[in-house]
Write a protein that holds these residues in place. Structure first.
Motif, PDB file in Angstrom:
ATOM      1  N   CYS A   1      50.300 -17.527  61.718  1.00  0.00           N
ATOM      2  CA  CYS A   1      51.667 -17.852  61.303  1.00  0.00           C
ATOM      3  C   CYS A   1      52.651 -16.892  61.969  1.00  0.00           C
ATOM      4  O   CYS A   1      52.419 -15.693  62.033  1.00  0.00           O
ATOM      5  CB  CYS A   1      51.773 -17.751  59.795  1.00  0.00           C
ATOM      6  SG  CYS A   1      53.380 -18.266  59.181  1.00  0.00           S
TER       7      CYS A   1
ATOM      8  N   ARG B   1      42.637 -26.998  62.849  1.00  0.00           N
ATOM      9  CA  ARG B   1      43.131 -25.992  63.803  1.00  0.00           C
ATOM     10  C   ARG B   1      43.393 -24.651  63.127  1.00  0.00           C
ATOM     11  O   ARG B   1      43.898 -24.605  62.011  1.00  0.00           O
ATOM     12  CB  ARG B   1      44.418 -26.481  64.475  1.00  0.00           C
ATOM     13  CG  ARG B   1      44.152 -26.978  65.898  1.00  0.00           C
ATOM     14  CD  ARG B   1      45.412 -27.438  66.560  1.00  0.00           C
ATOM     15  NE  ARG B   1      46.217 -26.325  67.045  1.00  0.00           N
ATOM     16  CZ  ARG B   1      47.435 -26.488  67.549  1.00  0.00           C
ATOM     17  NH1 ARG B   1      47.975 -27.683  67.627  1.00  0.00           N
ATOM     18  NH2 ARG B   1      48.121 -25.443  67.981  1.00  0.00           N
TER      19      ARG B   1
ATOM     20  N   GLU C   1      53.655 -26.880  63.352  1.00  0.00           N
ATOM     21  CA  GLU C   1      53.024 -26.358  64.563  1.00  0.00           C
ATOM     22  C   GLU C   1      52.008 -27.343  65.140  1.00  0.00           C
ATOM     23  O   GLU C   1      51.858 -27.440  66.343  1.00  0.00           O
ATOM     24  CB  GLU C   1      52.381 -24.995  64.271  1.00  0.00           C
ATOM     25  CG  GLU C   1      51.871 -24.229  65.479  1.00  0.00           C
ATOM     26  CD  GLU C   1      52.960 -23.799  66.470  1.00  0.00           C
ATOM     27  OE1 GLU C   1      54.157 -23.890  66.121  1.00  0.00           O
ATOM     28  OE2 GLU C   1      52.603 -23.389  67.589  1.00  0.00           O
ATOM     29  N   VAL C   2      51.318 -28.098  64.279  1.00  0.00           N
ATOM     30  CA  VAL C   2      50.337 -29.040  64.804  1.00  0.00           C
ATOM     31  C   VAL C   2      50.940 -30.422  65.068  1.00  0.00           C
ATOM     32  O   VAL C   2      50.354 -31.220  65.792  1.00  0.00           O
ATOM     33  CB  VAL C   2      49.091 -29.188  63.885  1.00  0.00           C
ATOM     34  CG1 VAL C   2      48.361 -27.858  63.756  1.00  0.00           C
ATOM     35  CG2 VAL C   2      49.445 -29.725  62.523  1.00  0.00           C
TER      36      VAL C   2
ATOM     37  N   LEU D   1      45.423 -21.207  63.171  1.00  0.00           N
ATOM     38  CA  LEU D   1      46.697 -20.713  63.701  1.00  0.00           C
ATOM     39  C   LEU D   1      47.007 -19.338  63.130  1.00  0.00           C
ATOM     40  O   LEU D   1      46.480 -18.965  62.088  1.00  0.00           O
ATOM     41  CB  LEU D   1      47.842 -21.652  63.291  1.00  0.00           C
ATOM     42  CG  LEU D   1      47.825 -23.103  63.736  1.00  0.00           C
ATOM     43  CD1 LEU D   1      48.956 -23.847  63.044  1.00  0.00           C
ATOM     44  CD2 LEU D   1      47.978 -23.198  65.238  1.00  0.00           C
TER      45      LEU D   1
ATOM     46  N   VAL E   1      51.165 -14.542  69.526  1.00  0.00           N
ATOM     47  CA  VAL E   1      51.282 -15.996  69.573  1.00  0.00           C
ATOM     48  C   VAL E   1      52.567 -16.419  70.261  1.00  0.00           C
ATOM     49  O   VAL E   1      52.545 -17.147  71.256  1.00  0.00           O
ATOM     50  CB  VAL E   1      51.231 -16.590  68.144  1.00  0.00           C
ATOM     51  CG1 VAL E   1      51.495 -18.096  68.168  1.00  0.00           C
ATOM     52  CG2 VAL E   1      49.889 -16.293  67.499  1.00  0.00           C
TER      53      VAL E   1
ATOM     54  N   GLY F   1      52.764 -24.361  59.411  1.00  0.00           N
ATOM     55  CA  GLY F   1      51.455 -24.877  59.796  1.00  0.00           C
ATOM     56  C   GLY F   1      51.514 -26.351  60.168  1.00  0.00           C
ATOM     57  O   GLY F   1      50.982 -26.769  61.204  1.00  0.00           O
TER      58      GLY F   1
END
Lengths: 422, 120
Positions: free
Chosen positions: B8, B4, B43-44, B6, A198, B40
């Protein structure tokens, strides 16, 4: 001749932790031998963060992690000798070394900890065909150039191997202005941590080609082109799938090998599966008083585990210095069953060591819904645990109570899939 | 509603997170610790990263000293931050933790050295 209670060969994270732990356990005369100008080992060039979450409970960069341990060691009575290359050791625990100041040295030790780390596999190890121009580097060499010496080794880069070093270098080269055209991986899955896929590839839009490999290198003085082909299930290149990348550099992140040349000079028994020494659960090798830990024993994913293993080696080296002990002849052998590629330790001795022991191992294929089982010779299940996913790239650890192994000669560790019969 | 998936990046475990948004409030599932939840949501909404790099070093054992941002900065500022780092030359001796570039790009985050380097 110099005399020390304990000589630690290698001043990286393993050597520093072993020396620190031995000092904590009462050893005064400790010598650390390091071939580089400074201690800290490979951590000095791993300037990214993500180290220390287990051991220090905070996120550190490599240099910070190294420095923490240097500071801990500096508070002990241990002596550090840098720029010193160890040439060989004997079963009687004599060490032969060289440095520019003192010349040739003979050192006698009551105990030795082997902490030489590992080195990278090169182009020769994987036999990539093609021309032999400049511009082909192992990822770690490029990392040292860029992070310590200040040289960017190329502008247009292809990386072979998606282990963590390859992924970290993809990001690093991008940040410094190079263009990383592709990360190419032979296996159908990446060998790196998910977080690195990522934050190193996705963040920068770097493509990852799984089930692909480099099949040709073109260039006269410098790399000009790298040819990448898709591979079939048997990892053989598929004709007609060739892609051409115009690049000046190929970085190789294709695995690490424990550096055991010095171990061999003393006749230390090596394990062909882990490429490191065969050890008991106190990290002692087949030669009394010689211990091994860190990447020279088996290649780790996380430095935190190197630290823990090395602290244990240091602790038992200290015990040995105080009162030499031998292992009993009926130590229990850990056999490798299905899907297990190696274990460390390979032997467990009920008569010494700690009451419980960690058993590190790797699987040799991706296992979904895995069941980890340790079985006695009569089929009795000694230990069992389920795990949703096991990957070859991730070292696994189970903790055993040693009394559960009483009366056994050999036990077998295996991993099966949940819906498969035991 | 927004959803979404993701991975981590807080620690090497790499938990698979699902972040859902409904009427401006965020819910994170799949995390195994508190830090995963914080990541989380960040990140969005406004993704951030810690940057590690090196700076030119004068008078030291090596020509470079490793540095990091002492906290995360907005992701879109990464390359600008790298440029700022490029413009600084540090003179030895330097201590780990020493601020070598304060308040980079007005983020309130400092760039600090991550290795003590003595004079040679």
């Amino acid at each position: 001749m110099l005399h020390y209670d304990l000589v630690v060969i290698g001043g990286g994270p393993a050597g520093l932790a072993a020396a620190y732990s031995a000092a904590q356990n009462g050893v005064k005369e400790i010598l650390i031998l390091e071939r580089d100008q400074v201690t800290g080992g490979i951590l000095n060039q791993c300037i990214h963060n993500g180290f220390g979450l287990h051991y220090f409970k905070e996120e550190l960069t490599g240099p910070e992690y190294a420095q923490r341990f240097e500071e801990l060691v500096a508070e002990t009575s241990a002596t550090v000798m840098t720029d010193t290359m160890v040439l060989g050791i004997t079963p009687e625990k004599q060490i032969y070394a060289l440095n520019p100041k003192e010349g040739y040295l003979t050192i006698e030790a009551k105990s030795i900890v082997l902490a030489m780390g590992c080195r990278e596999r090169t182009r020769g190890a994987i036999a990539i065909p093609g021309d032999r121009p400049a511009g082909v580097f192992t990822a770690g060499t490029a990392q040292r150039y860029i992070n310590m010496e200040g040289y960017l080794v190329g502008k247009r880069i292809v990386i072979l191997g998606s282990g963590d070093i390859g992924l970290i270098m993809a990001r690093r080269m991008t940040l410094e202005g190079a263009k990383v055209l592709a990360v190419v991986e032979l296996m159908p899955y990446s060998n790196g941590l998910n977080r690195n896929l990522v934050q190193c590839l996705e963040d920068y839009g770097i493509p990852l080609y799984l089930s692909h490999t480099v099949t040709d290198i073109k260039g006269k003085a410098r790399v000009e082109k790298v040819i990448v082909s898709e591979v079939d299930q048997n990892k053989a290149p598929i004709p007609g799938t060739e892609m051409e990348f115009d690049c000046d550099t190929l970085l190789l992140s294709v695995g690490l090998i424990p550096e055991n040349e010095v171990s061999k000079t003393a006749g230390i028994e090596l394990d062909r599966r882990s490429n490191g020494a065969v050890v008991y659960d106190d990290m002692q090798t087949n030669i009394e008083g010689v211990f091994a830990c860190g990447n020279v024993l088996h290649v780790h994913d996380l430095v935190d585990f190197v630290t823990l293993e090395s602290m244990k080696a240091g602790k038992f080296a200290a015990k040995y210095v105080k009162a030499p002990y031998a292992h009993s002849d009926d130590a229990i052998e850990i056999g490798n069953g299905e899907r297990v590629s190696y274990t460390v330790p390979q032997k467990i001795d009920l008569s010494c060591g700690e009451e419980q022991t960690d058993l590190f191992f790797r699987v040799n294929q991706v296992v979904k819904k895995g069941v980890i089982t340790l079985t006695a010779s009569d089929g009795r299940v000694i230990f069992q645990r389920r795990k949703p996913t096991l990957l070859p790239a991730e070292m696994e650890k189970i903790t055993l109570k040693k009394e559960d192994l009483k009366g056994e000669k050999k036990v077998v560790l295996s991993v099966r899939m949940e819906d498969e019969k035991a | 509603m927004m959803k979404r998936e993701l991975i981590c990046i807080v620690c090497p475990q790499g938990c698979h997170l699902t972040v859902t948004e409904e009427n401006g409030s965020y819910k994170v599932t799949g995390n195994t610790c508190k830090r995963g939840e914080v990541y989380g949501v960040k990140e969005v909404t406004a993704p951030r990263r810690v940057i590690t790099s090196t700076m030119k070093l004068q008078g030291g054992r090596l020509p470079r000293v490793p540095v990091k941002t002492n906290g995360d900065i907005p992701k879109e500022l990464i390359f600008q931050c790298m440029e700022e780092i490029d413009h600084v030359t540090v003179t030895a001796p330097v201590k780990a933790g020493q601020v070598v570039l304060p308040n980079v790009l007005g983020t309130g985050v400092d760039v600090v050295a991550t290795r003590t380097m003595g004079m040679v």
